[in-house]
Design a protein around this motif. Structure first.
Motif, PDB file in Angstrom:
ATOM      1  N   PRO A   8      49.830  23.675  20.500  1.00 20.63           N
ATOM      2  CA  PRO A   8      50.506  23.349  21.765  1.00 20.63           C
ATOM      3  C   PRO A   8      49.619  22.453  22.633  1.00 20.63           C
ATOM      4  O   PRO A   8      48.398  22.484  22.532  1.00 20.63           O
ATOM      5  N   ILE A   9      50.246  21.655  23.454  1.00 22.74           N
ATOM      6  CA  ILE A   9      49.514  20.820  24.401  1.00 22.74           C
ATOM      7  C   ILE A   9      49.847  21.267  25.811  1.00 22.74           C
ATOM      8  O   ILE A   9      50.861  21.927  26.036  1.00 22.74           O
ATOM      9  N   TYR A  24      43.114  13.220  37.428  1.00 26.28           N
ATOM     10  CA  TYR A  24      43.031  12.506  36.154  1.00 26.28           C
ATOM     11  C   TYR A  24      42.212  11.221  36.251  1.00 26.28           C
ATOM     12  O   TYR A  24      42.177  10.443  35.314  1.00 26.28           O
ATOM     13  N   GLU A  25      41.558  11.037  37.394  1.00 25.48           N
ATOM     14  CA  GLU A  25      40.701   9.883  37.627  1.00 25.48           C
ATOM     15  C   GLU A  25      41.428   8.576  37.314  1.00 25.48           C
ATOM     16  O   GLU A  25      40.931   7.705  36.601  1.00 25.48           O
ATOM     17  N   LEU A  26      42.638   8.479  37.837  1.00 26.26           N
ATOM     18  CA  LEU A  26      43.420   7.262  37.671  1.00 26.26           C
ATOM     19  C   LEU A  26      42.893   6.209  38.625  1.00 26.26           C
ATOM     20  O   LEU A  26      42.491   6.517  39.744  1.00 26.26           O
ATOM     21  N   ILE A  27      42.904   4.976  38.222  1.00 26.56           N
ATOM     22  CA  ILE A  27      42.450   3.904  39.095  1.00 26.56           C
ATOM     23  C   ILE A  27      43.402   3.785  40.272  1.00 26.56           C
ATOM     24  O   ILE A  27      43.012   3.716  41.406  1.00 26.56           O
ATOM     25  N   ASP A  28      44.685   3.791  39.971  1.00 26.53           N
ATOM     26  CA  ASP A  28      45.709   3.709  41.004  1.00 26.53           C
ATOM     27  C   ASP A  28      47.023   4.070  40.344  1.00 26.53           C
ATOM     28  O   ASP A  28      47.258   3.702  39.196  1.00 26.53           O
ATOM     29  N   GLU A  40      43.088   6.882  22.360  1.00 27.64           N
ATOM     30  CA  GLU A  40      44.426   7.377  22.068  1.00 27.64           C
ATOM     31  C   GLU A  40      45.356   7.236  23.268  1.00 27.64           C
ATOM     32  O   GLU A  40      46.552   7.186  23.128  1.00 27.64           O
ATOM     33  N   LEU A  41      44.784   7.185  24.429  1.00 29.78           N
ATOM     34  CA  LEU A  41      45.563   7.060  25.645  1.00 29.78           C
ATOM     35  C   LEU A  41      46.510   5.875  25.591  1.00 29.78           C
ATOM     36  O   LEU A  41      47.619   5.937  26.073  1.00 29.78           O
ATOM     37  N   TYR A  42      46.078   4.831  24.974  1.00 25.35           N
ATOM     38  CA  TYR A  42      46.860   3.599  24.975  1.00 25.35           C
ATOM     39  C   TYR A  42      47.823   3.506  23.801  1.00 25.35           C
ATOM     40  O   TYR A  42      48.569   2.555  23.702  1.00 25.35           O
ATOM     41  N   LEU A  43      47.828   4.489  22.925  1.00 25.04           N
ATOM     42  CA  LEU A  43      48.709   4.434  21.763  1.00 25.04           C
ATOM     43  C   LEU A  43      50.154   4.764  22.119  1.00 25.04           C
ATOM     44  O   LEU A  43      51.058   4.386  21.399  1.00 25.04           O
ATOM     45  N   THR A  57      47.307  16.746  27.839  1.00 24.72           N
ATOM     46  CA  THR A  57      45.908  17.062  27.606  1.00 24.72           C
ATOM     47  C   THR A  57      45.798  17.704  26.234  1.00 24.72           C
ATOM     48  O   THR A  57      46.454  18.711  25.962  1.00 24.72           O
ATOM     49  N   GLY A  58      44.994  17.122  25.361  1.00 23.59           N
ATOM     50  CA  GLY A  58      44.826  17.633  24.003  1.00 23.59           C
ATOM     51  C   GLY A  58      43.769  18.708  23.908  1.00 23.59           C
ATOM     52  O   GLY A  58      43.161  19.109  24.897  1.00 23.59           O
TER      53      GLY A  58
END
Length: 140
Positions: A8-9, A24-28, A40-43, A57-58
């Motif tokens: 499960p995730i 999640y430390e997003l830029i914006d 993997e984030l970009y897949l 979240t894995g």
């Protein structure tokens, strides 16, 4: 060949809040996720996070985005079971019982009434919890 997910995730739907951007430390919001995250984030898409997308979240604390429509087609919330059913699942698996034996014991009247009644009424939920995992119902 087709595959299923063995683990499960955790996921939460992005709401655009400053709290989630910080968590999640997003830029914006609406732009690329921070570059320190795994490739993997970009897949799963453009790397953008839009309000309504899901951040998963894995098992190794890696994060990736999933669009809402793909998320709804791919994932379902884990079933919720009472604490005594969760204990039964843990004990049965520890003692190397299989699901068939648990169900057979139910229909033979082996379990106490509250457990047997719940299993008879929620057999599919028990099977899904046995196979995929579960959440324990909060105490009332």
């Amino acid at each position: 060949m087709k595959f299923y997910r063995k683990q499960p995730i955790e996921a939460e739907q992005f709401d655009g809040s400053d709290e989630m951007v910080d968590k999640y430390e997003l830029i914006d919001a609406g732009t690329m996720l921070g570059t320190h995250h795994s490739p993997e984030l970009y897949l799963t898409g453009s790397g953008k996070v839009d309000v309504g997308d899901w951040i998963a979240t894995g098992v190794n604390d890696e994060h990736w985005t999933i669009t809402d429509d793909v998320f709804k087609k791919t994932y379902a919330e884990l079933p919720v079971v009472p604490r005594e059913i969760a204990c039964l699942i843990v004990q049965a698996k520890r003692d190397d019982y299989n699901l068939g034996l648990v169900l057979s014991a139910t229909y033979s009247g082996i379990w106490k009434a509250s457990i047997g009644d719940w299993i008879v009424t929620h057999t599919e939920t028990l099977a899904r919890a046995w196979l995929d995992g579960y959440q324990v119902e909060e105490e009332k």
